[in-house]
Design a protein around this motif. Structure first.
Motif, short mmCIF file in Angstrom:
data_model
loop_
_atom_site.label_atom_id
_atom_site.label_comp_id
_atom_site.label_asym_id
_atom_site.label_seq_id
_atom_site.Cartn_x
_atom_site.Cartn_y
_atom_site.Cartn_z
N GLY A 295 94.57 -75.92 32.14
CA GLY A 295 94.13 -75.79 33.53
C GLY A 295 94.79 -74.53 34.08
O GLY A 295 95.40 -73.75 33.34
N ILE A 296 94.71 -74.34 35.39
CA ILE A 296 95.23 -73.08 35.96
C ILE A 296 96.75 -72.99 35.80
O ILE A 296 97.27 -71.89 35.57
CB ILE A 296 94.78 -72.90 37.44
CG1 ILE A 296 94.99 -71.46 37.91
CG2 ILE A 296 95.48 -73.88 38.38
CD1 ILE A 296 94.14 -70.44 37.25
N GLN A 297 97.47 -74.13 35.87
CA GLN A 297 98.94 -74.04 35.80
C GLN A 297 99.41 -73.70 34.38
O GLN A 297 100.26 -72.82 34.20
CB GLN A 297 99.60 -75.35 36.28
CG GLN A 297 99.08 -75.90 37.59
CD GLN A 297 99.24 -74.96 38.78
OE1 GLN A 297 99.76 -73.86 38.66
NE2 GLN A 297 98.79 -75.39 39.96
N LEU B 142 98.64 -72.17 23.54
CA LEU B 142 98.13 -72.98 24.65
C LEU B 142 97.16 -74.00 24.06
O LEU B 142 96.15 -73.62 23.45
CB LEU B 142 97.43 -72.05 25.66
CG LEU B 142 96.76 -72.67 26.89
CD1 LEU B 142 97.75 -73.49 27.72
CD2 LEU B 142 96.16 -71.56 27.78
N LEU B 143 97.48 -75.30 24.22
CA LEU B 143 96.66 -76.36 23.63
C LEU B 143 95.84 -77.05 24.71
O LEU B 143 96.36 -77.39 25.78
CB LEU B 143 97.55 -77.40 22.96
CG LEU B 143 98.28 -76.94 21.69
CD1 LEU B 143 99.34 -77.97 21.28
CD2 LEU B 143 97.30 -76.71 20.55
N GLU B 144 94.58 -77.31 24.43
CA GLU B 144 93.68 -77.96 25.41
C GLU B 144 92.86 -79.03 24.69
O GLU B 144 92.26 -78.75 23.64
CB GLU B 144 92.78 -76.91 26.07
CG GLU B 144 91.64 -77.47 26.91
CD GLU B 144 92.08 -78.46 27.99
OE1 GLU B 144 92.99 -78.16 28.75
OE2 GLU B 144 91.47 -79.57 28.04
N GLN B 145 92.81 -80.23 25.28
CA GLN B 145 92.12 -81.33 24.60
C GLN B 145 90.59 -81.16 24.56
O GLN B 145 89.93 -81.62 23.64
CB GLN B 145 92.48 -82.67 25.24
CG GLN B 145 92.05 -82.82 26.69
CD GLN B 145 92.47 -84.16 27.29
OE1 GLN B 145 92.67 -85.13 26.57
NE2 GLN B 145 92.59 -84.22 28.61
N ARG C 226 88.33 -72.14 45.72
CA ARG C 226 89.49 -72.82 46.30
C ARG C 226 89.92 -72.03 47.54
O ARG C 226 89.73 -70.81 47.59
CB ARG C 226 90.69 -72.84 45.34
CG ARG C 226 90.48 -73.64 44.07
CD ARG C 226 90.47 -75.14 44.35
NE ARG C 226 90.48 -75.92 43.12
CZ ARG C 226 89.41 -76.21 42.38
NH1 ARG C 226 88.22 -75.76 42.74
NH2 ARG C 226 89.51 -76.94 41.30
N ILE C 227 90.56 -72.73 48.47
CA ILE C 227 91.10 -72.03 49.65
C ILE C 227 92.48 -71.47 49.29
O ILE C 227 93.26 -72.14 48.62
CB ILE C 227 91.25 -72.99 50.85
CG1 ILE C 227 89.88 -73.53 51.29
CG2 ILE C 227 91.96 -72.31 52.02
CD1 ILE C 227 89.95 -74.60 52.38
N THR C 228 92.74 -70.25 49.76
CA THR C 228 94.11 -69.74 49.69
C THR C 228 94.56 -69.43 51.11
O THR C 228 93.76 -69.06 51.96
CB THR C 228 94.21 -68.52 48.75
OG1 THR C 228 95.58 -68.16 48.65
CG2 THR C 228 93.40 -67.33 49.22
#
Ligand SMILES: Cc1cc2nc3c(=O)[nH]c(=O)nc-3n(C[C@H](O)[C@H](O)[C@H](O)COP(=O)(O)OP(=O)(O)OC[C@H]3O[C@@H](n4cnc5c(N)ncnc54)[C@H](O)[C@@H]3O)c2cc1C
Length: 394
Positions: free
Chosen positions: A18-20, A37-40, A55-57
């Motif tokens: 994800g973004i983090q 970096l592992l992603e399911q 997204r709002i910033t």
């Protein structure tokens, strides 16, 4: 990004793209650390918290430390735009609305003023004149955070991952982590391979507790299913960016317990996104299953708010999509070492407001994984603030 079955030695493994996790991996590989970096799921996917176009910033926060962190975030977002040669941010301003006497409304305004963020206070009449599509109620006022705007989320996630790979990092998607063995070298087993690294960062979003439970940790995280609702403009174009319609955030509008926020029309022409900052608790693996008992009924609540505050919109959602929040009890993040394993770091509990802060969150998690002290105030993010849960884990 093909899954491979092999053993490897890395400086750091990051679980969750994800973004983090992606920003953590980006910072690590920029420092020339060998990073996996592992992603399911196969990328891109829409089952976590980082998908969607916008997204709002903002710098407007009622906690001063977020307002301060956002100063560096804006610089890092601009740097990412330059590095990726991609537009990721559009300044629209953020209109904050609420009862004049509301304590959160006040402390957020104070934080902007104290931190010298460009902002402006508006009475209900001034709001009506400047934004004819917005109607405040008696006793309500507003202010604008002029720095705020829209982040193009999907584009940003892709840019961070592409840059990570261009710095020499490896992404293995479609590989679910099924086991973690702590030690001076951490061993991570996935559905396709076994990997080793000097340190491990867990940024698994709504799945965090499933991963840390076998490591003796039970974090006070609540995973919520969020209905992302889009509402149709009665007159096309009246709530769009070209009409200077801003993002907005309402405090206790119509006595709602949680925030209500919206963004100008972008994803779908003629539709604007307005959502409730809360949802029903779900298991992330069963997000779209109908709940056994009816829970929070936020759509009628939103329809009421639309009728009163945004009368130029049809009060019935035209499109509903889904996303998940992972909330802590105080809605502050968890950015810390595992209490028993110093080289295992957890980044979790982003409580529905972590996207804008991800460039700095990634920097903090990167520093922790290298055994360094982050150059920002860490107290609000420590695990120690949940002593009861920690005691039972150790
Ligand atoms: C509707 C909605 C609106 C939002 N609006 C805003 C906003 O306006 N502004 C803002 O700043 N923030 C906003 N947020 C919050 C922000 O999007 C989140 O804080 C952020 O995306 C969290 O990212 P994450 O990387 O922690 O989680 P995720 O994106 O969920 O990433 C975690 C990843 O870990 C992977 N994973 C989990 N378990 C495993 C495993 N065992 N093996 C391998 N991979 C695994 C998952 O598949 C997932 O890809 C919003 C969120 C939602 C849902």
């Amino acid at each position: 990004m093909a899954a491979q079955s092999r053993s490897s030695a890395y400086d750091c493994i990051v679980i969750g793209a994800g973004i983090q996790g992606s920003f953590t991996a980006y910072h690590l590989s920029k420092l020339r650390r060998r990073t996996l970096l592992l992603e399911q799921f196969l990328l891109p996917h829409s089952r976590g918290s980082s998908h969607g176009q916008t997204r709002i910033t903002r710098r407007a926060y009622n906690q001063d430390f977020y307002t301060k962190m956002m100063a560096e975030c804006y610089q890092l977002w601009a740097q990412l735009e330059r590095e990726s040669n991609t537009r990721l941010y559009r300044q629209t301003g953020l209109l904050l609305l609420g009862p004049e006497e509301d304590p959160e409304f006040h402390s957020t305004w104070r934080s902007l003023v104290q931190n010298r963020v460009p902002c402006q206070y508006l009475t209900a009449q001034e709001v009506q004149k400047r934004f004819p599509g917005v109607c405040l109620q008696l006793g309500e006022a507003a202010f604008i955070d002029q720095t705020a705007g829209v982040l193009y989320a999907d584009r940003a996630l892709r840019a961070v991952q592409d840059l990570f790979c261009s710095f020499g990092g490896a992404i293995h998607d479609g590989e679910k982590v099924v086991d973690i063995k702590p030690g001076s070298v951490v061993t991570v087993t996935t559905t396709s391979g076994v990997y080793q690294a000097k340190s491990l960062v867990i940024t698994a979003g709504p799945w965090t507790n499933k991963l840390v439970a076998p490591l003796g940790l039970r974090l006070p995280l609540q995973t919520l299913k969020i209905n992302v609702c889009y509402w149709k403009e009665k007159v096309p174009g009246s709530y769009g960016v070209p009409q200077n319609f801003p993002c907005f955030l309402g405090f206790h509008l119509n006595r709602a317990e949680h925030h209500i926020y919206g963004l100008p029309s972008n994803e779908y022409p003629g539709l604007i996104k307005v959502c409730y900052h809360h949802g029903n608790e779900v298991d992330p693996d069963e997000r779209d299953r109908e709940p056994k008992t009816p829970g929070l009924q936020e759509i009628p609540l939103l329809s009421d708010v639309i009728r009163k505050y945004l009368p130029g919109l049809e009060p019935k959602p035209a499109v509903i999509e889904h996303c998940m929040y992972t909330n802590t009890p105080d809605e502050n993040f968890i950015l810390d070492h595992h209490p028993s394993f110093q080289n295992i770091i957890v980044g979790a509990g982003f409580s529905g407001h972590g996207f804008k802060l991800s460039p700095v969150i990634g920097k903090i998690l990167c520093a922790l994984s290298l055994g360094k002290a982050p150059d920002c105030h860490m107290e609000p993010f420590r695990l120690q603030r949940f002593p009861k849960q920690l005691k039972s884990a150790l």
